[in-house]
Enzyme design. Sequence first.
Site, PDB file in Angstrom:
ATOM      1  N   LYS A  83      38.688  23.871  44.613  1.00 58.08           N
ATOM      2  CA  LYS A  83      39.647  24.726  45.320  1.00 58.08           C
ATOM      3  C   LYS A  83      39.042  26.109  45.551  1.00 58.08           C
ATOM      4  O   LYS A  83      38.914  26.911  44.640  1.00 58.08           O
ATOM      5  CB  LYS A  83      40.955  24.898  44.551  1.00 58.08           C
ATOM      6  CG  LYS A  83      42.026  25.484  45.493  1.00 58.08           C
ATOM      7  CD  LYS A  83      43.119  26.277  44.812  1.00 58.08           C
ATOM      8  CE  LYS A  83      42.852  27.727  44.616  1.00 58.08           C
ATOM      9  NZ  LYS A  83      42.704  28.578  45.807  1.00 58.08           N
ATOM     10  N   GLY A 131      37.262  33.769  37.942  1.00 56.30           N
ATOM     11  CA  GLY A 131      38.277  34.639  38.534  1.00 56.30           C
ATOM     12  C   GLY A 131      38.762  35.637  37.510  1.00 56.30           C
ATOM     13  O   GLY A 131      38.013  36.045  36.616  1.00 56.30           O
ATOM     14  N   SER A 132      40.028  36.003  37.631  1.00 56.79           N
ATOM     15  CA  SER A 132      40.552  37.076  36.784  1.00 56.79           C
ATOM     16  C   SER A 132      40.904  36.583  35.384  1.00 56.79           C
ATOM     17  O   SER A 132      41.191  35.408  35.173  1.00 56.79           O
ATOM     18  CB  SER A 132      41.802  37.672  37.439  1.00 56.79           C
ATOM     19  OG  SER A 132      42.797  36.679  37.547  1.00 56.79           O
ATOM     20  N   THR A 133      40.906  37.496  34.446  1.00 58.90           N
ATOM     21  CA  THR A 133      41.262  37.170  33.067  1.00 58.90           C
ATOM     22  C   THR A 133      42.717  36.706  32.996  1.00 58.90           C
ATOM     23  O   THR A 133      43.044  35.783  32.244  1.00 58.90           O
ATOM     24  CB  THR A 133      41.011  38.385  32.158  1.00 58.90           C
ATOM     25  OG1 THR A 133      39.617  38.689  32.236  1.00 58.90           O
ATOM     26  CG2 THR A 133      41.370  38.099  30.710  1.00 58.90           C
ATOM     27  N   GLY A 154      42.791  33.193  34.072  1.00 58.02           N
ATOM     28  CA  GLY A 154      42.085  32.425  33.041  1.00 58.02           C
ATOM     29  C   GLY A 154      43.005  32.090  31.877  1.00 58.02           C
ATOM     30  O   GLY A 154      43.004  30.967  31.348  1.00 58.02           O
ATOM     31  N   GLU A 200      34.775  31.781  33.605  1.00 53.29           N
ATOM     32  CA  GLU A 200      33.951  32.971  33.880  1.00 53.29           C
ATOM     33  C   GLU A 200      34.919  34.019  34.381  1.00 53.29           C
ATOM     34  O   GLU A 200      35.425  33.915  35.498  1.00 53.29           O
ATOM     35  CB  GLU A 200      32.914  32.675  34.966  1.00 53.29           C
ATOM     36  CG  GLU A 200      31.897  31.631  34.620  1.00 53.29           C
ATOM     37  CD  GLU A 200      30.914  32.083  33.558  1.00 53.29           C
ATOM     38  OE1 GLU A 200      30.918  33.281  33.189  1.00 53.29           O
ATOM     39  OE2 GLU A 200      30.154  31.226  33.096  1.00 53.29           O
ATOM     40  N   CYS A 255      31.735  40.377  39.186  1.00 57.06           N
ATOM     41  CA  CYS A 255      32.158  40.357  37.785  1.00 57.06           C
ATOM     42  C   CYS A 255      31.189  41.146  36.905  1.00 57.06           C
ATOM     43  O   CYS A 255      31.586  41.702  35.901  1.00 57.06           O
ATOM     44  CB  CYS A 255      32.307  38.932  37.305  1.00 57.06           C
ATOM     45  SG  CYS A 255      30.927  37.900  37.735  1.00 57.06           S
ATOM     46  N   GLU A 301      39.339  46.123  34.855  1.00 59.16           N
ATOM     47  CA  GLU A 301      38.372  45.792  35.896  1.00 59.16           C
ATOM     48  C   GLU A 301      38.926  46.251  37.247  1.00 59.16           C
ATOM     49  O   GLU A 301      39.956  45.756  37.701  1.00 59.16           O
ATOM     50  CB  GLU A 301      38.128  44.286  35.908  1.00 59.16           C
ATOM     51  CG  GLU A 301      37.018  43.888  36.849  1.00 59.16           C
ATOM     52  CD  GLU A 301      36.704  42.407  36.782  1.00 59.16           C
ATOM     53  OE1 GLU A 301      37.639  41.599  36.735  1.00 59.16           O
ATOM     54  OE2 GLU A 301      35.506  42.072  36.791  1.00 59.16           O
TER      55      GLU A 301
HETATM   56  P1  NAP Z   1      42.275  35.160  40.823  1.00 60.71           P
HETATM   57  O1  NAP Z   1      43.724  35.254  41.121  1.00 60.71           O
HETATM   58  O2  NAP Z   1      41.847  34.954  39.431  1.00 60.71           O
HETATM   59  O3  NAP Z   1      41.683  34.012  41.777  1.00 60.71           O
HETATM   60  C1  NAP Z   1      40.612  33.157  41.455  1.00 60.71           C
HETATM   61  C2  NAP Z   1      40.972  31.720  41.844  1.00 60.71           C
HETATM   62  O4  NAP Z   1      42.051  31.235  41.026  1.00 60.71           O
HETATM   63  C3  NAP Z   1      41.454  31.575  43.276  1.00 60.71           C
HETATM   64  O5  NAP Z   1      41.008  30.343  43.802  1.00 60.71           O
HETATM   65  C4  NAP Z   1      42.957  31.602  43.082  1.00 60.71           C
HETATM   66  O6  NAP Z   1      43.671  31.093  44.149  1.00 60.71           O
HETATM   67  C5  NAP Z   1      43.103  30.774  41.835  1.00 60.71           C
HETATM   68  N1  NAP Z   1      44.381  30.940  41.146  1.00 60.71           N
HETATM   69  C6  NAP Z   1      45.251  31.993  41.221  1.00 60.71           C
HETATM   70  N2  NAP Z   1      46.325  31.763  40.426  1.00 60.71           N
HETATM   71  C7  NAP Z   1      46.133  30.558  39.838  1.00 60.71           C
HETATM   72  C8  NAP Z   1      46.889  29.778  38.899  1.00 60.71           C
HETATM   73  N3  NAP Z   1      48.044  30.191  38.396  1.00 60.71           N
HETATM   74  N4  NAP Z   1      46.389  28.592  38.503  1.00 60.71           N
HETATM   75  C9  NAP Z   1      45.203  28.162  38.961  1.00 60.71           C
HETATM   76  N5  NAP Z   1      44.454  28.842  39.854  1.00 60.71           N
HETATM   77  C10 NAP Z   1      44.911  30.029  40.283  1.00 60.71           C
HETATM   78  O7  NAP Z   1      41.538  36.423  41.368  1.00 60.71           O
HETATM   79  P2  NAP Z   1      41.980  37.329  42.624  1.00 60.71           P
HETATM   80  O8  NAP Z   1      43.453  37.543  42.675  1.00 60.71           O
HETATM   81  O9  NAP Z   1      41.326  36.796  43.810  1.00 60.71           O
HETATM   82  O10 NAP Z   1      41.315  38.689  42.184  1.00 60.71           O
HETATM   83  C11 NAP Z   1      42.016  39.483  41.233  1.00 60.71           C
HETATM   84  C12 NAP Z   1      41.049  40.024  40.220  1.00 60.71           C
HETATM   85  O11 NAP Z   1      40.277  38.978  39.646  1.00 60.71           O
HETATM   86  C13 NAP Z   1      40.014  40.953  40.772  1.00 60.71           C
HETATM   87  O12 NAP Z   1      40.522  42.223  40.955  1.00 60.71           O
HETATM   88  C14 NAP Z   1      38.960  40.874  39.721  1.00 60.71           C
HETATM   89  O13 NAP Z   1      39.287  41.726  38.665  1.00 60.71           O
HETATM   90  C15 NAP Z   1      39.031  39.455  39.244  1.00 60.71           C
HETATM   91  N6  NAP Z   1      37.982  38.611  39.837  1.00 60.71           N
HETATM   92  C16 NAP Z   1      36.938  38.250  39.063  1.00 60.71           C
HETATM   93  C17 NAP Z   1      35.923  37.467  39.599  1.00 60.71           C
HETATM   94  C18 NAP Z   1      34.749  37.041  38.803  1.00 60.71           C
HETATM   95  O14 NAP Z   1      33.708  36.759  39.381  1.00 60.71           O
HETATM   96  N7  NAP Z   1      34.861  36.917  37.494  1.00 60.71           N
HETATM   97  C19 NAP Z   1      35.976  37.065  40.929  1.00 60.71           C
HETATM   98  C20 NAP Z   1      37.084  37.427  41.693  1.00 60.71           C
HETATM   99  C21 NAP Z   1      38.078  38.189  41.125  1.00 60.71           C
HETATM  100  P3  NAP Z   1      44.044  32.109  45.331  1.00 60.71           P
HETATM  101  O15 NAP Z   1      42.820  32.140  46.160  1.00 60.71           O
HETATM  102  O16 NAP Z   1      45.174  31.516  46.048  1.00 60.71           O
HETATM  103  O17 NAP Z   1      44.393  33.413  44.691  1.00 60.71           O
END
Ligand code: NAP
Length: 502
Positions: free
Chosen positions: A197, A250-252, A255, A273, A307, A405
């Site tokens: 996804k 993705g985000s903590t 996670g 991660e 990240c 972050e």
């Molecule tokens: P995110 O919400 O953690 O999104 C990462 C992935 O998880 C996306 O595919 C997202 O789908 C999916 N997701 C969201 N909610 C979920 C749930 N309840 N169950 C399963 N999967 C789910 O990250 P974001 O909102 O794009 O970014 C927010 C913050 O995350 C950033 O500000 C940053 O701090 C952090 N981040 C970290 C990394 C990293 O490399 N570690 C990368 C990106 C972001 P959607 O696409 O529909 O949201």
Amino acid sequence: MAVTKLPEEVTLQPETTAFLSSGPKKLLIGGEWVSAASGETFETVNPATGEVLMEAAAAGEADVDAAAHAAREAFISGPWSQMNGYQRADLLWRLAELIDQHADELAELETLDNGKPLKISRRVDIPQAAKHLKYYAGWANKIEGSTIPVSFPNNLVYTVREPVGVVGAIIPWNFPLLMATWKLAPALAAGNTVILKPAEQTPLTALRLGELIAEAGFPPGVINILTGFGVPAGSAITAHMGIDKVAFTGSTAVGRRIMEAAATSNLKRVSLELGGKSPNIIFADADMAGAVRGANWAIFSNAGQECVAGSRLFIERPVFDEVLDGLVAQSERVRVGNGFTNANMGPIISEKQLSNILGYLETDSDNIEIVTGGERLTGELAEGYFLPPTIVTHDNDSLTIVNEEVFGPVVTVTAFDEWEEIVERANLTNYGLAAGIWTRDIGKAHRLAHAIKAGTVWINQYGMIDAPAPFGGFKQSGHGREMGKDALDLYTETKTVWVSLG
Ligand code: NAP
Ligand code: MG
């Protein structure tokens, strides 16, 4: 469909234009492209212009269920289940070659969807994705168990490494194709099947990858691609009883939700991660020019949406002004703009993410000094989500902006004096993904590298990542290590076989 407004002189590859005209895009389930069961779609936009690029299917629970069944069937009884490591290696290598062959087009799609400079997509994201697949193609026929000496006589005990089964891979938008291959390559090398996804902001290269996957000859159901939202698509993957493992970047916060969903469903394996708040530490005895260039790169590369971003900069007091002035000068030379120009920094991924970033600057405005940047760019760039390199100074490690972050081109800069102080302050974070150390004293560099609780430490450089080198986080930056041989542990189960020798 609307092809994005481009700078006058740019023309897209014919393949890119053809792809963009072929929407709305469907889901890849069991080797077929199908609409979402609900019929719903969503739009993906170009963050440099705010324009809609194309529509993609929005997967829901029913689609996750269909993909889980297709992936299970492929795992248990399809041709994939009979393939040996050499055959899996051939397929992975073929996919890598297809990525290389289509690199120009994939780079354009990545830049349109994510905004990053085309030069970076072309030189980094796309070739690294191909390299990642080639690296794990090399592992596919080398996944071995061992023989174990035990205390009982007349026993032969050995281990075999078996694939975990059906893997759900949920990835973010900052390196869309590369993150897809970080999950796919080791999972497939080990013989698993996958449901991928991509992030809702960046579905395009994953969808094009789906077409190349079919061309490479992967049997149906081995790789399923579900575009859509975190809720319901991602959450349905994490809750599904027929999915054996979830690999997430993705985000903590998300996670944490994934671990909860695993705990209350089938206790699926989880690797994470997550974020970081990485310290980048410059000592007075460092090569100043290199350290300044490195600090600039550490935070402003990918517009800080990394990240591993070196978002907490610590400078030893005697060189504080020199480094800060150098960094400001360096940052003023960064060219921000549409990725199809000669910009070397693109937009923030979305309006929402941009306002989150500005919110951090606002929250702590009384306790920080904004030395440069800090305001959304207007004028020619007003339709996109652009923020210039932003440098803030502070002397208070408890500020929100120093602890959370920010995920944007914002670095917090502070001075330090003592060894014990820097060890303590560098570790004063819930995260533990990465760190940078700049000094000519190699002994000091290694001592600090050992004292810092982080999954990766760079000495006199920043941000190097390569397929063979394990990558992941201490503390709340994650669980498990991707890359290198370590990633195979995430995608295999160890089986121990006891044989009586009579
Ligand atoms: P995110 O919400 O953690 O999104 C990462 C992935 O998880 C996306 O595919 C997202 O789908 C999916 N997701 C969201 N909610 C979920 C749930 N309840 N169950 C399963 N999967 C789910 O990250 P974001 O909102 O794009 O970014 C927010 C913050 O995350 C950033 O500000 C940053 O701090 C952090 N981040 C970290 C990394 C990293 O490399 N570690 C990368 C990106 C972001 P959607 O696409 O529909 O949201
Ligand atoms: Mg997009």
